[in-house]
Design an enzyme around this catalytic site. Structure first.
Site, PDB file in Angstrom:
ATOM      1  N   GLU A 111       0.827  -1.206   0.000  1.00 20.02           N
ATOM      2  CA  GLU A 111       0.000   0.000   0.000  1.00 20.02           C
ATOM      3  C   GLU A 111       0.863   1.259   0.000  1.00 20.02           C
ATOM      4  O   GLU A 111       0.533   2.252  -0.656  1.00 20.02           O
ATOM      5  CB  GLU A 111      -0.942  -0.025   1.201  1.00 20.02           C
ATOM      6  CG  GLU A 111      -2.016  -1.111   1.057  1.00 20.02           C
ATOM      7  CD  GLU A 111      -2.924  -1.216   2.261  1.00 20.02           C
ATOM      8  OE1 GLU A 111      -4.134  -1.000   2.105  1.00 20.02           O
ATOM      9  OE2 GLU A 111      -2.422  -1.517   3.359  1.00 20.02           O
ATOM     10  N   GLU A 132      -4.297  -9.562   3.288  1.00 18.97           N
ATOM     11  CA  GLU A 132      -5.024  -9.229   4.517  1.00 18.97           C
ATOM     12  C   GLU A 132      -6.256 -10.084   4.748  1.00 18.97           C
ATOM     13  O   GLU A 132      -6.704 -10.256   5.893  1.00 18.97           O
ATOM     14  CB  GLU A 132      -5.426  -7.741   4.499  1.00 18.97           C
ATOM     15  CG  GLU A 132      -4.301  -6.775   4.806  1.00 18.97           C
ATOM     16  CD  GLU A 132      -3.563  -6.317   3.558  1.00 18.97           C
ATOM     17  OE1 GLU A 132      -2.902  -5.276   3.604  1.00 18.97           O
ATOM     18  OE2 GLU A 132      -3.642  -7.023   2.517  1.00 18.97           O
TER      19      GLU A 132
END
Length: 263
Positions: A111, A132
């Protein structure tokens, strides 16, 4: 000890995420990254930012899971909010930002890289992905939005829902990485990245134009075509008033190599 090391030289600011072994980030690291981005933004001698990880194994493995496990929901919310604000600040800075992926780049590490303008990986250095879902959560630091913009909605959903990681060559094929380089060592990789970054700085390159190209694209992708074209015109007018534009046009007419100053 600093969690984000900052060093500036020859027009390039090198920001190194430094919390071995995996360079996972906490709120403290994000605050240091935020401060480093602002420092580079305000430094007139810095034209390009390079973000990398400490050591040879990890760029960043994302948020520190131990910290998240112990934190209450309110802290987690504001932690994610500040991390989003930090990466948006990086994106909004009108200076080119390059992610030098020296090792595994997973979860929040990817990210961070997605908020950079260019991503360069060292071949064979590690895996990349947003896993995730295996923790029962989603990529919450811009991953769902920036990954979709990078690879398309359907591919992004598949990547995140499967939670797989893949090598840098596959990532380049998906459009996640701009370059994957073969280098004999980590030191050689970083040397080459910094040399590449300096190529976007004066005197060889008009850094103001590079920064405004970035801003035109970053903002233009989020608005309609007419608004994007209006922004483009405003940024072009700003550049036409710069010393670098006068130098570039004069050098073209005089058939010589321009020498830009970033002004």
């Amino acid at each position: 000890m600093a969690l984000v090391d900052y060093a500036a030289s020859e027009g390039v600011a090198l920001l190194t995420l430094s919390d071995p072994p995996a360079n996972t980030y906490t709120h403290e690291m994000m605050k240091e990254l935020d401060a480093a981005i602002l420092k580079a933004r305000f430094d007139a001698d810095v034209h390009v930012l390079v973000i990398t990880g400490q050591g040879e194994k990890f760029f960043c493995a994302g948020a520190n899971i131990g910290m998240l496990r112990e934190a209450d929901p309110t802290f987690k919310y504001y932690f994610c909010l500040h991390a989003n604000e930090t990466l948006s600040r990086l994106e909004h800075t009108p200076k080119l930002c390059i992610a030098a992926l020296n090792g595994h780049t997973v979860g929040g590490g990817l990210e961070i890289a997605l908020a950079c303008d260019l991503r360069i990986g060292r071949r064979g250095a590690g895996k990349i992905g947003l896993p995730e879902v295996a923790l029962g959560v989603l990529p919450g630091t811009g991953g769902t939005q920036r990954l979709a913009r990078a690879v398309g909605g359907s591919r992004a959903i598949q990547m995140m829902c499967e939670g797989k990681t893949f090598d840098f060559d596959a990532a380049q094929g998906y459009g996640l990485l701009n370059e994957v380089w073969d280098t004999p060592s980590h030191q050689d990789f970083m040397k080459r990245v910094l040399e590449y970054a300096r190529g976007f700085a004066p005197p060889g390159r008009a850094a103001l134009a590079v920064g405004r190209i970035k801003r035109a694209v970053q903002t233009g992708l989020e608005v309609g075509l007419e608004q994007g074209l209006a922004l483009e015109r405003e940024l072009q007018a700003e550049l036409f008033a710069s010393e670098d534009a006068r130098e570039g046009l004069a050098a073209y007419v005089e058939k010589r190599k321009p020498s830009f100053q970033g002004k």
